[in-house]
Design an enzyme around this catalytic site. Sequence first.
Site, short mmCIF file in Angstrom:
data_model
loop_
_atom_site.label_atom_id
_atom_site.label_comp_id
_atom_site.label_asym_id
_atom_site.label_seq_id
_atom_site.Cartn_x
_atom_site.Cartn_y
_atom_site.Cartn_z
N HIS A 35 -4.10 6.75 1.59
CA HIS A 35 -4.28 5.45 0.92
C HIS A 35 -5.66 4.94 1.30
CE1 HIS A 35 -4.18 1.28 0.02
NE2 HIS A 35 -4.06 0.92 1.29
N CYS B 236 0.82 -1.22 0.00
CA CYS B 236 0.00 0.00 0.00
C CYS B 236 0.85 1.26 0.00
CB CYS B 236 -0.92 0.00 1.21
SG CYS B 236 -1.95 -1.46 1.25
N ASN C 217 -10.08 -1.20 -1.83
CA ASN C 217 -8.66 -0.93 -1.57
C ASN C 217 -7.86 -1.51 -2.74
OD1 ASN C 217 -5.99 -1.15 -0.72
ND2 ASN C 217 -6.52 -1.74 1.38
O1 UT7 Z 1 -4.45 -1.54 2.85
C1 UT7 Z 1 -3.65 -2.23 3.73
C2 UT7 Z 1 -4.01 -1.93 5.09
N1 UT7 Z 1 -5.24 -2.58 5.45
C3 UT7 Z 1 -6.02 -2.03 6.35
O2 UT7 Z 1 -5.73 -0.96 6.80
C4 UT7 Z 1 -7.20 -2.82 6.81
C5 UT7 Z 1 -7.37 -2.61 8.29
N2 UT7 Z 1 -8.44 -3.41 8.88
C6 UT7 Z 1 -9.74 -3.25 8.55
O3 UT7 Z 1 -10.08 -2.49 7.67
C7 UT7 Z 1 -10.76 -3.98 9.39
O4 UT7 Z 1 -10.11 -4.64 10.44
C8 UT7 Z 1 -11.60 -5.01 8.56
C9 UT7 Z 1 -12.55 -4.27 7.63
C10 UT7 Z 1 -10.71 -5.93 7.79
C11 UT7 Z 1 -12.46 -5.85 9.51
O5 UT7 Z 1 -13.28 -5.02 10.29
P1 UT7 Z 1 -13.35 -5.19 11.86
O6 UT7 Z 1 -14.32 -4.20 12.35
O7 UT7 Z 1 -11.95 -5.15 12.39
O8 UT7 Z 1 -14.00 -6.64 12.00
P2 UT7 Z 1 -13.39 -7.94 12.71
O9 UT7 Z 1 -12.28 -8.51 11.90
O10 UT7 Z 1 -13.15 -7.64 14.15
O11 UT7 Z 1 -14.60 -8.95 12.60
C12 UT7 Z 1 -15.84 -8.70 13.31
C13 UT7 Z 1 -16.80 -9.83 12.99
C14 UT7 Z 1 -16.21 -11.22 13.17
O12 UT7 Z 1 -17.22 -12.05 13.66
P3 UT7 Z 1 -17.30 -12.39 15.25
O13 UT7 Z 1 -15.99 -13.06 15.58
O14 UT7 Z 1 -17.47 -11.07 15.95
O15 UT7 Z 1 -18.49 -13.29 15.35
C15 UT7 Z 1 -15.86 -11.65 11.78
O16 UT7 Z 1 -15.89 -13.05 11.60
O17 UT7 Z 1 -17.20 -9.75 11.61
C16 UT7 Z 1 -16.96 -11.03 10.98
N3 UT7 Z 1 -16.61 -10.75 9.57
C17 UT7 Z 1 -17.54 -10.58 8.61
N4 UT7 Z 1 -18.87 -10.59 8.62
C18 UT7 Z 1 -19.50 -10.36 7.47
C19 UT7 Z 1 -15.37 -10.61 9.04
N5 UT7 Z 1 -15.48 -10.33 7.72
C20 UT7 Z 1 -16.80 -10.30 7.44
C21 UT7 Z 1 -17.53 -10.07 6.25
N6 UT7 Z 1 -18.88 -10.10 6.31
N7 UT7 Z 1 -16.94 -9.79 5.08
#
Ligand code: UT7
Length: 335
Positions: free
Chosen positions: A262, A114, A292
Amino acid sequence: MNKAKITGIGHYVPEKVVTNADLEKVMDTSNEWIVERTGIHERRFFNPETDTVANMSAKACRMALDRAGLQTSDVDFIVFATITPDYFFPGSGVLLQRELGLEGIGALDLRNACSGFIYGLSVADQFIKTGMYKTILVVGAEIQSSAMEMNTRGRGVSVIFGDGAGAVVLQAAEGNSTPGVLSTHLHADGRFAEELYIKDPGSSRRPEERLSQETIESASIRAHMNGNTVFKHAIQRFQEVIHEALDHNGLTKDEIDLLIPHQANLRISRYLQQQLEMPDDKVYNNIMRYGNTTAASIPIAMSEAWAEGRIREGTLLCVAAFGSGFTWASSLIRF
Ligand code: UT7
């Protein structure tokens, strides 16, 4: 010493629009979850029949050269940032060079994810300052969709990424008072390499393991991300590296006319905007439409912002990035 000036910006995104509703059909996810957690409504996916990283970037470069009023033959070097090259080797820089008919000029490939575009801008800036080259294409292009696991196991990563290409023309301009790249700031912390990575086909594995059935099924050829960890580091590093650039140039955040972070996650951009107390019209986001696109995200956003008249003569642009590595970087550019 020469100063490096951005004289043209271009981009290309594949025609195929993939909405959140399309993703709902292949994995357990929802439009609500994706919009709330990332801000993304749709992204573009490449057409395997027609799109390559090299030919998408050639389209972006031609647009940038047209807007600069230049011919391809004016280019004397290429810096190409991608983590999704068309081949394992050689890098996409030489393929772009071939697409543009620029046989003989140097082409350098960067793999800084990135932050790749800003790393590339920094390298090109140094070459121009020292007088080694006069007109450089700095490119960020990715086909991320083919690296994603399009099912529920991969949903934490695959709903975020998209495909596209962006490019700028960087040219030598005499004198210190002229517009141009004011500074670039590059950082990395390899302790976090495995927080966002694709493991295979890695060369440190034995040949039979590189692309075995087991490797493929274990999803180690797919992008893996610890989203929460990446998110926490991102919001801290983005702020630090923007302040570093401002301090270096004796400028304040209020003097920034446009900030292009980014496009990692709209929540990250909004948090940053809030921390910097910047109004909406000073922060550019297009993640809603493209997801992204890794190294391509900043030049695509720059190209769109330029076309919308948000980058004009005199604009002080700040770009900043954070991603796999971890790597992070920023630059201040006066137009
Ligand atoms: O460009 C390079 C740099 N990248 C970034 O900066 C990305 C940084 N991270 C993020 O943008 C976020 O962490 C994500 C968008 C990837 C994830 O969002 P989050 O709010 O951190 O969600 P999480 O990973 O804590 O997941 C929350 C819940 C989980 O379920 P439980 O364990 O709470 O039951 C996941 O299994 O959401 C679930 N989950 C989904 N649900 C529906 C994870 N992905 C999905 C999905 N659809 N696509």
